[in-house]
Scaffold this motif. Sequence first.
Motif, PDB file in Angstrom:
ATOM      1  N   SER A 155       1.088   4.272   8.442  1.00  0.00           N
ATOM      2  CA  SER A 155       1.904   5.416   8.458  1.00  0.00           C
ATOM      3  C   SER A 155       3.192   4.876   9.427  1.00  0.00           C
ATOM      4  CB  SER A 155       1.588   6.681   9.374  1.00  0.00           C
ATOM      5  OG  SER A 155       0.376   6.971   8.412  1.00  0.00           O
TER       6      SER A 155
ATOM      7  N   GLN B 134       2.414  20.910  10.893  1.00  0.00           N
ATOM      8  CA  GLN B 134       3.834  21.239  10.317  1.00  0.00           C
ATOM      9  C   GLN B 134       4.414  22.371  10.999  1.00  0.00           C
ATOM     10  OE1 GLN B 134       4.427  21.714   6.250  1.00  0.00           O
ATOM     11  NE2 GLN B 134       4.058  19.561   5.701  1.00  0.00           N
TER      12      GLN B 134
ATOM     13  N   ASN C 256       4.643  15.540  12.100  1.00  0.00           N
ATOM     14  CA  ASN C 256       4.252  16.345  10.926  1.00  0.00           C
ATOM     15  C   ASN C 256       5.449  17.424  10.755  1.00  0.00           C
ATOM     16  OD1 ASN C 256       0.893  16.563  12.201  1.00  0.00           O
ATOM     17  ND2 ASN C 256       1.416  15.709  10.184  1.00  0.00           N
TER      18      ASN C 256
ATOM     19  N   GLN D 185       6.459  11.650   9.434  1.00  0.00           N
ATOM     20  CA  GLN D 185       5.537  10.519   9.182  1.00  0.00           C
ATOM     21  C   GLN D 185       6.185   9.568   8.399  1.00  0.00           C
ATOM     22  OE1 GLN D 185       1.708  11.854   8.139  1.00  0.00           O
ATOM     23  NE2 GLN D 185       0.733  10.053   8.330  1.00  0.00           N
TER      24      GLN D 185
ATOM     25  N   GLU E  90       7.392  14.943   5.871  1.00  0.00           N
ATOM     26  CA  GLU E  90       7.300  15.036   7.152  1.00  0.00           C
ATOM     27  C   GLU E  90       7.941  13.775   7.894  1.00  0.00           C
ATOM     28  OE1 GLU E  90       3.062  15.433   7.816  1.00  0.00           O
ATOM     29  OE2 GLU E  90       3.019  17.453   7.008  1.00  0.00           O
TER      30      GLU E  90
ATOM     31  N   VAL F 269       4.261   9.659  -2.948  1.00  0.00           N
ATOM     32  CA  VAL F 269       2.849   9.267  -2.432  1.00  0.00           C
ATOM     33  C   VAL F 269       2.820   8.739  -1.115  1.00  0.00           C
ATOM     34  CG1 VAL F 269       2.083   8.595  -4.658  1.00  0.00           C
ATOM     35  CG2 VAL F 269       3.486   6.710  -3.561  1.00  0.00           C
TER      36      VAL F 269
ATOM     37  N   VAL G 257       1.013  -1.112  -0.050  1.00  0.00           N
ATOM     38  CA  VAL G 257      -0.033   0.052   0.072  1.00  0.00           C
ATOM     39  C   VAL G 257       0.816   1.179  -0.147  1.00  0.00           C
ATOM     40  CG1 VAL G 257      -1.784   1.168   1.236  1.00  0.00           C
ATOM     41  CG2 VAL G 257      -1.688  -1.423   1.282  1.00  0.00           C
ATOM     42  N   ARG G 258       1.119   1.879  -1.093  1.00  0.00           N
ATOM     43  CA  ARG G 258       2.318   2.649  -1.395  1.00  0.00           C
ATOM     44  C   ARG G 258       2.333   3.913  -0.489  1.00  0.00           C
ATOM     45  NH1 ARG G 258       1.306   3.469  -7.568  1.00  0.00           N
ATOM     46  NH2 ARG G 258       3.409   4.708  -7.376  1.00  0.00           N
ATOM     47  N   PHE G 259       1.290   4.416  -0.198  1.00  0.00           N
ATOM     48  CA  PHE G 259       1.356   5.650   0.728  1.00  0.00           C
ATOM     49  C   PHE G 259       1.541   5.207   2.227  1.00  0.00           C
ATOM     50  CE2 PHE G 259      -3.265   4.312   0.414  1.00  0.00           C
ATOM     51  CZ  PHE G 259      -3.650   4.327   1.648  1.00  0.00           C
ATOM     52  N   GLN G 260       1.550   3.851   2.672  1.00  0.00           N
ATOM     53  CA  GLN G 260       1.595   3.722   3.930  1.00  0.00           C
ATOM     54  C   GLN G 260       2.945   2.651   4.078  1.00  0.00           C
ATOM     55  OE1 GLN G 260      -2.092   2.844   5.711  1.00  0.00           O
ATOM     56  NE2 GLN G 260      -2.060   5.042   6.195  1.00  0.00           N
TER      57      GLN G 260
ATOM     58  N   ALA H 102       2.641   8.412   2.911  1.00  0.00           N
ATOM     59  CA  ALA H 102       2.081   9.392   4.035  1.00  0.00           C
ATOM     60  C   ALA H 102       3.271  10.189   4.434  1.00  0.00           C
ATOM     61  CB  ALA H 102       1.206   8.618   4.986  1.00  0.00           C
ATOM     62  N   GLY H 103       3.168  11.509   4.468  1.00  0.00           N
ATOM     63  CA  GLY H 103       4.130  12.438   5.023  1.00  0.00           C
ATOM     64  C   GLY H 103       4.901  12.926   3.862  1.00  0.00           C
TER      65      GLY H 103
ATOM     66  N   GLN I 189       3.121  14.999  -3.849  1.00  0.00           N
ATOM     67  CA  GLN I 189       3.670  15.118  -5.173  1.00  0.00           C
ATOM     68  C   GLN I 189       4.755  16.084  -5.030  1.00  0.00           C
ATOM     69  OE1 GLN I 189       3.288  13.141  -7.850  1.00  0.00           O
ATOM     70  NE2 GLN I 189       1.986  11.790  -6.741  1.00  0.00           N
TER      71      GLN I 189
END
Lengths: 428, 146
Positions: A244, A345, A369, A409, A407, A389, A109-112, A391-392, A395
């Motif tokens: 994350s 942030q 963050n 994250q 971040e 992609v 799951v690419r974003f995590q 999380a943190g 693009q």
Amino acid sequence: MRLELHKVKINKLAWGDTTSVRAGVLTVNKEELLSVLAGDERLAKVDVDIALPGESVRILPVKDVVEPRFKMEGPGGVFPGMVSDVESVGEGKTLVLSGAAVVTTGKIVRFQEGIIDMTGPGADYTPYSGTCNVVIILENVEGIDKHDYETACRMAGLKAAAYLAEKCLGTPADEVETYETPCLKDAMAAHPGLPKVAYLYMLQSQGLLHDTYLYGVDVKKILPTFLNPTEVMDGAIVSGNCVSACDKNNTYSHQNNPVIHHMFRRHGKDFNFLGCIVTNENVTLADKKRCSSYSIKLAKTLGVDGLLISEEGFGNPDADLIMNCWKAERSGIKTTLLTDEYAGQDGASQSLADSCPEGDACVTAGNANEVIVLPPMKKVIGVPEEANVIAGGWQGSLAADGTITVELQAILGATSELGFTKLGAYTI
Amino acid sequence: MSCRRLLVTNNPLLRNAVPSCDFIDGNPLAVLLRSRDYVHLGWILLSHPLYGNLRPHQHPYRSILLERPDGEPRPALDLQSLEYVENALGVYSAEKERILSDKGMPEGVRDDFAVIDAELMKESLSRYGLWPRESLKTDLLKGGEG
């Protein structure tokens, strides 16, 4: 229960004809390791690489980290219900390749998934920049379900960790740590005058890709239960999480859970540590109510004066943390909460999604963050474009020269809610 | 709606897979607002309204499961459901300018978000008898309005 951890210190990795340890160097027979991992129909390609502390190497996207361990003596085997039979663990002797780690990488799951930098500013935020990493690169067969891919990656990491340690059985330990827990009858009578405390160990369990396993059982399907802390050291708890990266409790951090180690250290001095209550973090409100009430009922049954509660993840699980907190406090049990923050942030936003007046003793592992710039590395194991992609990230996180702005994250273990992190504070 | 259990979602993957579904053609904040409307009509939350492990600006889909208790003609307002949904609205409203949209998102990334959102709901949907009418395939996303 008595468990000895026989720790063999590893400070370097090398390829070689046999998998063995000599003078702190773990030599790995690459072909043999690959043959152990071969045959999984869910995987199109498996490869292995090495990343050492201080090298200009970036690994992403990281799925899990596992410490190589294998049973020397005692009932059961490491990672019960996964690579060993389901026999109970936590007794006898266990060999630990301390300083070595198996890192799995794959685009589940690419974003995590997360980033590990072995040097530079990013290395300061992940504990896995300090381990000698055997990196397993796992590519899925086209078209398989994500959870099948996750299972394949999870099993590959555990198999590799067990294989490495098994091959080093017989190596004399540099250090032996002994952990002993009496039966409850004796524990209750021990250390009169000291408060009785337990550890409420919250495990991520929100869905098929947000899961943790206890003796191979999907934790979302359990009622809270009592666990001896030494069982965790033998891999009774295994991560199956695609959450994350910063506050994912990966398998390595379970095996080396600092809450447990520190509570053992203070046991008999500051308090009487009775053991762990493991609970889950499910999606439905009914489960949240049921499991928080059941956990606190177990704590009351044990007659504890205090509970240390650690969370995994954030957002929805904050509700579980808070329910556990106020239900314990209103039952007369003092609580300390261990979590992290998503305060934006600029650090100005609300840190937790839920709160209660009773939660007045809270330890933070940092603000996930906070933005960090990761300079380019000479070598990238995995797929650098995933920085856009993850999380943190966003693009544009990945610049043309390989610099990544993200971040915390996105960095594996940066704000670990088990406290298995490089961030910290000291009283001066 | 006459059904007792309902999924409010903007996830196109769940739109076609769940029989009792109020599909919202909008962002996660719109899903929360619609859910709050239901709560004010006496429905109770079965799932927690906040997403796990992603901030509001980090995911485009939100799915919330509700139940209408017996007690015609109109059940009493469930204060705990209202508190949870209002708290979630507070979290999302604070970031409403940044909430992620699936419009223009690369297909693979959008599919990941849709699958994870569906996976997070699957157990709850199954427990309450709303899963699955058909298996979950990201092809449904490509069909769009199906």
